[in-house]
Design an enzyme around this catalytic site. Structure first.
Site, PDB file in Angstrom:
ATOM      1  N   HIS A 185     -19.911 -30.281  13.800  1.00  0.00           N
ATOM      2  CA  HIS A 185     -18.670 -30.186  14.555  1.00  0.00           C
ATOM      3  C   HIS A 185     -18.758 -31.032  15.821  1.00  0.00           C
ATOM      4  CE1 HIS A 185     -16.975 -26.143  12.808  1.00  0.00           C
ATOM      5  NE2 HIS A 185     -17.217 -27.064  11.888  1.00  0.00           N
ATOM      6  N   TYR A 228     -11.295 -20.610  19.872  1.00  0.00           N
ATOM      7  CA  TYR A 228     -11.511 -19.548  20.851  1.00  0.00           C
ATOM      8  C   TYR A 228     -10.154 -19.199  21.445  1.00  0.00           C
ATOM      9  CZ  TYR A 228     -16.586 -20.444  20.888  1.00  0.00           C
ATOM     10  OH  TYR A 228     -17.908 -20.582  20.549  1.00  0.00           O
ATOM     11  N   LYS A 274     -25.358 -19.184  22.454  1.00  0.00           N
ATOM     12  CA  LYS A 274     -26.628 -19.591  23.048  1.00  0.00           C
ATOM     13  C   LYS A 274     -27.841 -18.787  22.597  1.00  0.00           C
ATOM     14  CE  LYS A 274     -25.032 -22.960  24.978  1.00  0.00           C
ATOM     15  NZ  LYS A 274     -25.111 -23.865  23.862  1.00  0.00           N
TER      16      LYS A 274
END
Length: 389
Positions: free
Chosen positions: A72, A200, A296
């Site tokens: 992506h 998002y 993360k």
């Protein structure tokens, strides 16, 4: 039994560390309290930074991620009924790869098996001992028999609830934590993703995330109350709620189907300092937890494994303790930046019960700024694709 490095935990952190150490010629044994099937059954993260993929390549375990992973170049932020694309590759020259943590774990397990390295699964009552002295060891029970694993160092890669951090005297460790007042309800479905990149969404009803594991398998999340239970969310209710939080185009094109996995995860930020206690090192979730908003967690485990394996290589090859002495400081510098970024993404995108209408307006102003300012888009992109190791 004796080894140079005893690794507690066979999740991605422990398995990657073990393979990196093996590549450097450093003997290691992994102890895991669960079965291999249980470990592989954990549905977790699914986004890899370039640095994480490079580490998989370094140990010869990256082929399937390259073949099956989805590269992506950007993400989409949705708010006020519209989507806005952030071109991360244009901003940073870097990309991310969508590839499930379960698949990473399987690839690392297969690499370890192919190398003939020792892994003890279903090891009960694992206890790291004497790590503040010159002769550390780990005891465990297997099939009713107590065993002792003597070692030079212990790597605690056994997660937030593991025994490694819990074995450190409370006076020697400082913990920082923020528990968020909501969770993520996530489902996995055998349906094509609604978009070819992640969405998002900031919405008055709460946050939503559209992601995927492949072009045939989707992963969706909605912000929910910590008091909610999975059985309160039949599939139809979930799909209706997700659609209500998406822009009209995404809602209209969303393909729904039966869920094949459904769970609720609380969100927290957590850091333990330091990450070294004599001959014991913490690695991955044993030392830190971040909200999944910034993608993360798995990548921090990978950078910890990189720092620790490099430090141990330096110790054995160059007879220098400089690397292991600097491990905690070096790892925590990257950890805190990821904690900040994950907190920022979470704060910008979720509905908070205590901020009211002014908080919602500030979020929209922040999102508008982020999607209009090249500097802001670059900052988001640099953190999202992963800061240098």
């Amino acid at each position: 039994m004796r080894t140079k490095v005893a690794i507690i935990g066979a999740g991605p952190a422990g398995l990657l560390l073990g393979q990196l150490l093996h590549a450097y010629g450093i003997d290691n044994v992994i102890l895991e309290r669960q079965s291999p099937d249980y470990v592989l059954g954990r549905i977790r993260a699914g986004l890899l930074e370039e640095g994480t993929v490079a580490l998989l390549d370094q140990i010869g375990a990256g082929a399937r991620a390259h073949a099956e992973g989805l590269v992506h170049e950007g993400i989409e932020l949705a708010f006020s009924g519209r989507r806005h694309r952030i071109d991360m590759k244009a901003a940073t020259g870097k990309t991310v790869t969508i590839y499930g943590q379960t698949e990473v774990t399987l690839d690392l397990m297969n690499a370890r098996k192919a190398a003939g390295l020792v892994s003890v699964y279903e090891a009960k009552d694992v206890q790291p001992l004497d790590f503040d002295g010159s002769h550390p060891r780990v005891t465990y029970v297997k099939d009713g028999v107590t065993h002792t694993l003597d070692c030079d160092f212990i790597a605690g890669c056994d997660g937030f609830h593991g025994v490694s951090r819990a074995s450190v005297p409370a006076t020697a460790i400082e913990e920082f934590e923020r528990v968020y007042p909501f969770g993520w309800l996530g489902i996995l479905s055998e349906t094509p993703p609604v978009s070819h990149e992640l969405i998002y969404s900031n919405h008055a009803r709460g946050f939503a995330l559209c992601t995927m594991r492949s072009m045939k398998r989707s992963r969706y999340y909605v912000q929910c109350s910590l008091d909610d239970h999975v059985d309160q969310w039949p599939d139809d209710r979930f799909w209706d709620e997700l659609k209500s939080r998406l822009d009209q185009e995404a809602a209209d094109s969303l393909v729904t189907g039966p869920s094949i996995e459904k769970s609720i995860a609380p969100l927290r930020s957590f850091v333990a300092e330091p990450m070294r206690f004599g001959k014991l090192f913490l690695c991955g979730d044993a030392a830190h937890i971040v909200p999944p908003t910034g993608a993360k967690g798995l990548n921090l485990a990978a950078s910890d494994a990189h720092y620790l394996s490099s430090a141990l290589r330096e110790f054995y090859d160059e007879k220098s303790s400089a690397g292991i002495d600097a491990y905690s400081t070096k790892a925590l510098a990257r950890v805190w930046k990821a904690v900040r970024f994950s907190w920022w993404m979470t704060s910008m995108l979720h509905k908070f019960p205590d901020t009211g209408t002014i908080g919602a307006r500030i979020q929209l102003a922040e999102l508008d700024y982020v999607t209009q300012s090249q500097a802001a888009m670059t900052s988001l992109s640099e953190n999202y694709v992963g800061l240098p190791f």
